[in-house]
Scaffold this motif. Structure first.
Motif, PDB file in Angstrom:
ATOM      1  N   TYR A   1      13.598  -3.555 -14.318  1.00 45.11           N
ATOM      2  CA  TYR A   1      12.855  -4.555 -15.089  1.00 45.11           C
ATOM      3  C   TYR A   1      11.369  -4.516 -14.758  1.00 45.11           C
ATOM      4  CZ  TYR A   1      17.140  -6.636 -16.949  1.00 45.11           C
ATOM      5  OH  TYR A   1      18.314  -6.850 -17.619  1.00 45.11           O
ATOM      6  N   GLN A   2      11.042  -4.273 -13.491  1.00 46.87           N
ATOM      7  CA  GLN A   2       9.618  -4.216 -13.110  1.00 46.87           C
ATOM      8  C   GLN A   2       8.934  -3.055 -13.823  1.00 46.87           C
ATOM      9  OE1 GLN A   2       7.817  -6.312 -11.526  1.00 46.87           O
ATOM     10  NE2 GLN A   2       9.357  -7.622 -10.581  1.00 46.87           N
ATOM     11  N   ILE A   3       9.664  -1.967 -14.014  1.00 49.98           N
ATOM     12  CA  ILE A   3       9.074  -0.806 -14.692  1.00 49.98           C
ATOM     13  C   ILE A   3       8.982  -1.090 -16.200  1.00 49.98           C
ATOM     14  CG2 ILE A   3       9.361   1.652 -15.226  1.00 49.98           C
ATOM     15  CD1 ILE A   3      10.866   1.901 -12.508  1.00 49.98           C
ATOM     16  N   GLY A   4      10.038  -1.672 -16.766  1.00 49.25           N
ATOM     17  CA  GLY A   4      10.056  -2.006 -18.194  1.00 49.25           C
ATOM     18  C   GLY A   4       9.694  -0.803 -19.041  1.00 49.25           C
ATOM     19  N   ASN A   5       8.799  -1.041 -20.019  1.00 50.19           N
ATOM     20  CA  ASN A   5       8.408   0.067 -20.904  1.00 50.19           C
ATOM     21  C   ASN A   5       7.086   0.679 -20.498  1.00 50.19           C
ATOM     22  OD1 ASN A   5      10.620  -0.219 -22.556  1.00 50.19           O
ATOM     23  ND2 ASN A   5       9.653  -1.900 -23.714  1.00 50.19           N
ATOM     24  N   GLN A   6       6.511   0.150 -19.401  1.00 46.66           N
ATOM     25  CA  GLN A   6       5.155   0.609 -19.064  1.00 46.66           C
ATOM     26  C   GLN A   6       5.172   1.908 -18.249  1.00 46.66           C
ATOM     27  OE1 GLN A   6       3.303  -1.966 -16.163  1.00 46.66           O
ATOM     28  NE2 GLN A   6       5.228  -2.966 -15.706  1.00 46.66           N
ATOM     29  N   GLU A   7       4.074   2.622 -18.336  1.00 44.38           N
ATOM     30  CA  GLU A   7       3.871   3.817 -17.505  1.00 44.38           C
ATOM     31  C   GLU A   7       3.172   3.332 -16.239  1.00 44.38           C
ATOM     32  OE1 GLU A   7       4.269   7.384 -16.288  1.00 44.38           O
ATOM     33  OE2 GLU A   7       4.874   7.021 -18.380  1.00 44.38           O
ATOM     34  N   LEU A   8       3.880   3.325 -15.102  1.00 42.78           N
ATOM     35  CA  LEU A   8       3.285   2.804 -13.863  1.00 42.78           C
ATOM     36  C   LEU A   8       2.229   3.764 -13.331  1.00 42.78           C
ATOM     37  CD1 LEU A   8       6.268   1.432 -11.713  1.00 42.78           C
ATOM     38  CD2 LEU A   8       4.895   0.232 -13.397  1.00 42.78           C
ATOM     39  N   SER A   9       1.168   3.195 -12.731  1.00 39.75           N
ATOM     40  CA  SER A   9       0.179   4.033 -12.045  1.00 39.75           C
ATOM     41  C   SER A   9       0.806   4.554 -10.754  1.00 39.75           C
ATOM     42  CB  SER A   9      -1.067   3.203 -11.708  1.00 39.75           C
ATOM     43  OG  SER A   9      -0.724   2.259 -10.712  1.00 39.75           O
ATOM     44  N   SER A  10       0.183   5.552 -10.136  1.00 37.91           N
ATOM     45  CA  SER A  10       0.724   6.097  -8.879  1.00 37.91           C
ATOM     46  C   SER A  10       0.798   5.000  -7.829  1.00 37.91           C
ATOM     47  CB  SER A  10      -0.143   7.214  -8.325  1.00 37.91           C
ATOM     48  OG  SER A  10      -0.526   8.047  -9.331  1.00 37.91           O
ATOM     49  N   GLN A  11      -0.232   4.125  -7.796  1.00 40.41           N
ATOM     50  CA  GLN A  11      -0.241   3.057  -6.798  1.00 40.41           C
ATOM     51  C   GLN A  11       0.900   2.062  -7.057  1.00 40.41           C
ATOM     52  OE1 GLN A  11      -2.119   3.083  -3.975  1.00 40.41           O
ATOM     53  NE2 GLN A  11      -0.654   1.495  -3.418  1.00 40.41           N
ATOM     54  N   GLN A  12       1.118   1.735  -8.327  1.00 38.26           N
ATOM     55  CA  GLN A  12       2.214   0.795  -8.649  1.00 38.26           C
ATOM     56  C   GLN A  12       3.565   1.387  -8.234  1.00 38.26           C
ATOM     57  OE1 GLN A  12       1.126   0.350 -12.814  1.00 38.26           O
ATOM     58  NE2 GLN A  12       0.991  -1.878 -12.544  1.00 38.26           N
TER      59      GLN A  12
END
Ligand code: KG4
Ligand code: ZN
Length: 330
Positions: free
Chosen positions: A216-227
């Motif tokens: 859920y935290q990832i969802g549909n977004q492209e996470l940055s390397s830091q995230q």
């Protein structure tokens, strides 16, 4: 007594020679990680075929390095992948028959715990903590060979959760070491995740919920390397804190001071550091004996043979732990 140990329960083919349950004379492991990595997890049929191809050369290497006659063959006979187990067991039986040497089947999970006992003269009763790709359990050890199950996971095993979270973060199999590497770059308090608590069974584990929280935290977004690093660190922190807390509570409840940990997840430096401030006496296996290996099989095989003698050729593989615990609480 000099024991040849054979391990083929999952995706490592390993053999080792150990004297009197402690003195390591050779230790050879061939990992199939590269083979299964492309598929994102262990493919049982491929694992069995690979074991067939390399088990004899691996045993040969272990015997050559030890360079001494053996008195006993020990083989991991449960639990594990059925086909993979059968390769090890049939190899052990064939060697036993052709060389006229007795053999014993040993439990792979018990052997993981024994790996931590090889470093010290164990004091009982003690608490055993199994943290592997297929198992997560805490048990009371009354003696080598006498265990009482206290707590276990009601869903995913801890290593399995690491592997699944790694996959969500786009990391290769096996995921545990990859998550640990990435977590070093992240903030363990960046994401608020919670470890699973089992209603009415407060000392049991549940890891499927935290995996879903990561999803859920990832969802549909492209996470940055830091995230991604923050999420890996937060996951690792939450899960390891849960393990330390439940182990400490159980040790107190059962009046045990010594804790023996085993299984692939104990390869984690991070886990070792989470336990480093504990007031309990914590025993980890040597790093090289944390993951699947033949040393722990040969070492435990020595004790099993002393207790109950050799197995006969009727011994079969069991994908589950047939008779490790005296009492199940679940
Ligand atoms: O005990 P093991 O070698 O095989 C089984 O008996 O299951 O454990 C393998 C598991 C895998 O899930 C792997 O991801 C995990 O141990 N593992 C780790 C680490 N190294 C291996 N998990 C977390 N951190 C690590 N450094
Ligand atoms: Zn294992």
């Amino acid at each position: 007594m000099i024991v040849l140990g054979i391990e083929s329960t999952c995706d490592e083919t390993a053999a080792a020679v150990v004297k009197n349950g402690r003195e390591v004379l050779s230790h050879v492991v061939a990992s199939q990680t590269d083979l299964h990595c492309r598929l994102g997890g262990v493919m049982p049929e491929l694992a069995s075929r690979q074991h067939v191809d390399i088990i004899l050369p691996i045993i040969d290497k272990a015997l050559q390095e030890a360079n001494c006659p053996i008195d006993l063959i020990a083989v991991a006979s449960e639990p594990g992948l059925m086909g993979a187990l059968l390769i090890g067991i049939n190899t052990a039986k064939t060697l036993s028959w052709s060389l006229g040497i007795p053999f014993v089947g040993v439990n792979h999970i018990e052997a993981h715990l024994y790996a931590a006992m090889m470093e010290t003269e164990p004091t009982f009763p003690a608490i055993g903590v199994v943290l592997s790709g297929g198992h997560t359990s805490i048990l009371k050890i009354r003696a080598i060979g006498s265990y009482e199950l206290i707590s276990q996971t009601v869903d995913d095993a801890i290593g399995e959760a690491f592997d699944k979270v790694a996959r969500l973060l786009g990391l290769p199999y096996p995921g545990g070491p990859e998550v640990e590497k990435l977590a070093k770059l992240g903030n363990p308090h960046a994401y608020k995740l919670t470890a699973g608590q089992v209603k009415k069974l407060p000392l049991h584990f549940s890891f499927s919920g935290i995996k879903t929280q990561v999803l859920y935290q990832i969802g549909n977004q492209e996470l940055s390397s830091q995230q991604k690093a923050d999420l890996a660190a937060s996951f690792q922190h939450t899960v390891f804190t849960d393990v330390v807390e439940k182990t400490t509570k159980i040790a107190k409840e059962h009046g045990c001071e010594h804790i023996f940990l085993g299984g692939g997840v104990t390869n984690s430096e991070a886990l070792r550091s989470y336990f480093s401030t504990s007031k309990l006496k914590i025993h980890f296996p040597k790093r090289e004996y944390s993951l699947d290996n033949g040393v722990m099989i040969a070492g435990l095989g020595y004790h099993v043979f002393q207790r109950k003698g050799a197995d006969n050729y009727d011994l079969t593989a069991s994908p589950r732990s047939a008779c490790l615990f005296s009492k199940e609480t679940l």
